[in-house]
Scaffold this motif. Structure first.
Motif: not given
Ligand SMILES: [Zn+2]
Length: 465
Positions: A5, A8, A21, A24, A26
């Motif tokens: 990711c 994070c 992700c 998060c 992402g």
């Molecule tokens: Zn993430």
């Protein structure tokens, strides 16, 4: 090789290639690491699979002969723009005539490895056409979701390669949301460019090839829709530098059409990426209102000390005809935007005469019906022009002296049938520009006051042209 990711840093299993992700939300990206012997070896012919060592691993290699496209030395176009070294990376030479064949080769191979039998892709055209072809080759079922506005040539390819086509939404932004939920519902392989990080890996091989064919150019110009392609190009060059295969990097230029330029707006206004309301351009391949990979595109442009700019649709079409006339290459509107942008940058002095430039020609103009319509119109106008000129010649003959049909036919050089001449004489009579009368048993024609005025008007008009 790892799937990470970018937000994070969470590390995920390599496969299946997740769309985001799980912690998060992402974006995920493959990180290539140097082999244990610290030496990268490309092997085989100049083709896509030559770069297997720097791609996520696959077993069931699928290929229709993608990649290894020519880097075309555009000397005539360069001269007309005022440059010395201009190269076009001609991705129209791929099996389905676009750069997306690279992505299709990798995705379909991966889907086979993971034993999927069906895949789904939301696309505004080129990727759908590529996936349809490669699915046919591999015996997979290919579902594509296309927006209302899609190039007819690309749709024809999807149809002929037997994809299941669903139309959803105005632009590809809507189609992507539909593709995302459909994949979750059905468990099909997700082959949407914005939702499968393998696509970035496949497209970065374009930079590898350019580097082997020419080296690293001073400037690399790419048009932007979702922002994924420009990111791949930058990633490709950065990896080559990281592995010591080149010392320098290109400045990356991103181009968008004026009517749909969320990434350029964000860069110029130093503002957050925002959705373009009422996006509009005839370059349908980059008609993306909400670029999901826009942040990546901005990063590529900023990190490389590049820049972003817009060009109008008419500048795009002018460039398209120029590429065709000077280089014998038929590029789609989105790709032609790179040349339209280059012209501006050379004119304003940002790109210097001695700089080396590569423009990415992503797909063939034959896929974009728009251009064909423009050309047909042009042809019609030419025919229309011819008719006007015959009538105009007749008026000129009659403005000097009254005469009869046979004489007019002779004076026009007998280039058309006499029937055609009488048709023109009838038309002109009906419009009141000439009148007929009988003298010595023969039908004569005479120009009227109105006819004289029309002739003057044509002469005046010619001064303007
Ligand atoms: Zn993430």
């Amino acid at each position: 090789m790892a799937l990470k990711c970018v937000k994070c840093g969470l590390k995920l299993p390599l496969y299946p290639p997740k769309s985001k992700c799980e912690k998060c939300g992402g974006t995920l990206e493959y990180k290539v690491s140097l082999p244990t012997d610290r030496k990268i070896k490309f092997s085989g012919k100049l083709r896509f699979w030559r770069y297997r060592a720097l791609l996520p691993p696959v077993q069931n290699v699928t290929s229709l002969g993608e990649g290894g496209t020519p880097l075309h030395n555009a000397a005539r176009l360069a001269k007309s723009i005022g440059l010395k070294r201009l190269y076009l990376k001609d991705e129209t030479r791929n099996p389905t005539n676009s750069f997306r064949d690279r992505a299709a080769a990798l995705l379909i191979s991966n889907a086979l490895d993971l034993k999927y039998d069906t895949l789904i892709s939301a696309t505004n055209g080129n990727l759908g056409a590529s996936l349809a072809a490669y699915s046919a080759k591999a015996g997979l079922i290919c579902h594509v979701i296309v927006p209302k506005l899609v190039d007819v040539g690309k749709l024809a390819q999807m149809l002929v390669y037997d994809a299941v086509i669903e139309e959803f939404g105005e632009t590809v932004d809507d189609s992507i949301r539909r593709g995302e939920s459909l994949a979750e519902e059905t468990g099909w392989y997700q082959a949407t460019a914005e939702l499968n990080p393998l696509v970035i890996e496949a497209q970065k091989t374009i930079s590898y090839e350019v580097c082997e064919q020419f080296g690293v150019p001073d400037w690399f110009i790419v048009s932007m829709g979702s922002g994924g392609t420009i990111h791949s190009i930058w990633k490709g060059f950065k990896e080559l530098k990281q592995f010591g295969m080149t010392g320098s990097l290109s400045k990356i230029v991103g181009v968008q059409p004026k009517g749909c330029a969320p990434i350029v707006k964000s860069i110029k206004g130093r503002s957050k990426l925002a959705r373009t309301s009422k996006p509009s351009t005839r370059a349908l391949a980059v008609l993306v209102a909400e670029p999901l990979q826009g942040e990546f595109a901005i990063e590529a442009i900023m990190e490389s000390n590049g820049l972003a700019l817009t060009v109008s649709d008419s500048e795009i079409f002018e460039a398209e005809l120029q590429i065709a006339k000077l280089e014998g290459m038929f590029a789609e509107p989105a790709s032609s935007a790179t040349i339209a942008a280059l012209k501006k940058l050379v004119e304003e002095g940002t790109i210097a005469k001695n700089d080396s430039v590569v423009c990415l020609i992503t797909g063939s103009g034959l896929k974009a019906t728009d251009v064909l319509q423009v050309l047909t119109k042009k042809q019609k106008t030419a025919v229309l022009g011819l008719e006007i000129s015959t009538k105009e010649k007749i008026l000129h003959i009659l403005s000097r002296k009254d005469t009869y049909g046979y004489d007019i036919w002779k004076k026009l050089g007998r280039t058309m049938t006499r029937g055609a001449i009488y048709q023109h004489l009838n038309d002109l009579s009906e419009k009141g520009l000439i009148v007929g009368y009988t003298k010595n048993g023969r039908k004569f024609f005479k120009i009227t006051e109105r006819g004289k005025k029309a002739l003057h008007a044509i002469d005046d008009l010619k001064l303007l042209l």
